[in-house]
Design a protein around this motif. Sequence first.
Motif, PDB file in Angstrom:
ATOM      1  N   ASN A   2       0.839  -1.183   0.000  1.00  0.00           N
ATOM      2  CA  ASN A   2       0.000   0.000   0.000  1.00  0.00           C
ATOM      3  C   ASN A   2       0.884   1.246   0.000  1.00  0.00           C
ATOM      4  OD1 ASN A   2      -2.512   1.051  -0.123  1.00  0.00           O
ATOM      5  ND2 ASN A   2      -3.023   0.719   2.017  1.00  0.00           N
ATOM      6  N   ILE A   4       1.826   5.382  -1.376  1.00  0.00           N
ATOM      7  CA  ILE A   4       1.281   6.667  -1.798  1.00  0.00           C
ATOM      8  C   ILE A   4       1.689   6.822  -3.262  1.00  0.00           C
ATOM      9  CG2 ILE A   4       1.364   9.164  -1.486  1.00  0.00           C
ATOM     10  CD1 ILE A   4       0.037   7.638   0.846  1.00  0.00           C
ATOM     11  N   ARG A  98      -3.733   5.922  -2.969  1.00  0.00           N
ATOM     12  CA  ARG A  98      -3.114   4.882  -2.159  1.00  0.00           C
ATOM     13  C   ARG A  98      -3.386   3.567  -2.871  1.00  0.00           C
ATOM     14  NH1 ARG A  98      -0.816   4.362   2.692  1.00  0.00           N
ATOM     15  NH2 ARG A  98      -1.302   6.471   3.320  1.00  0.00           N
ATOM     16  N   GLU A 142      -6.134   9.110  -1.789  1.00  0.00           N
ATOM     17  CA  GLU A 142      -5.483   9.343  -0.497  1.00  0.00           C
ATOM     18  C   GLU A 142      -5.944  10.732  -0.051  1.00  0.00           C
ATOM     19  OE1 GLU A 142      -3.927   9.695   2.823  1.00  0.00           O
ATOM     20  OE2 GLU A 142      -3.461   7.776   1.861  1.00  0.00           O
TER      21      GLU A 142
END
Length: 183
Positions: A2, A4, A98, A142
């Motif tokens: 996971n 960014i 994300r 995100e």
Amino acid sequence: MNLIVELRQYTLHPGARETLIELFEREFVAGQEAVGMTLGGRFRDLDDPDRFVWLRAFPSMPERRRALEAFYGGPVWREHRDAANATMVDSDDVLLLRGPGFAPETGAREVLATVCHPTDGDAFDAYAARHLGPEHALHRTEHAENDFPQLPVRTGEDVRVWFGPAEPPPWPFRQLRLEPVTP
């Protein structure tokens, strides 16, 4: 994993895409990787000759800020920013996501990216369970604050992004037909 991830879509001056791609591949890939960024797919938009689309990933928001400060405050960007900026009309169409990141398989000729705006998270999860597998590299917005405001990101929207063909979703969506840049 996971990560960014930034999905960056640049609108370029007519005829400038190949100039930017050549500069990007020659200078910016290694320069960004050297400060801890992971570069994913880099693409020509097959439906817009003046659009360059690319992804980069970071382990966390603090690492994103550190890496962006290092790159944009460093010698590679300082030396080549004027040439890069001269190719661009707009570089602010950026989704902060994300997800697992994405790079096309070697030899891929076309990649389909879907940017979907679901109105119901539970219904989207049911859709994803039926139609999207791990190979689709599903990403979600995100919602953390952009802690590097020198590079704007789109806010105020909730999107899902995936790569590869799938049953069309029942919510508003846009598909990008992308040709991978091969170094």
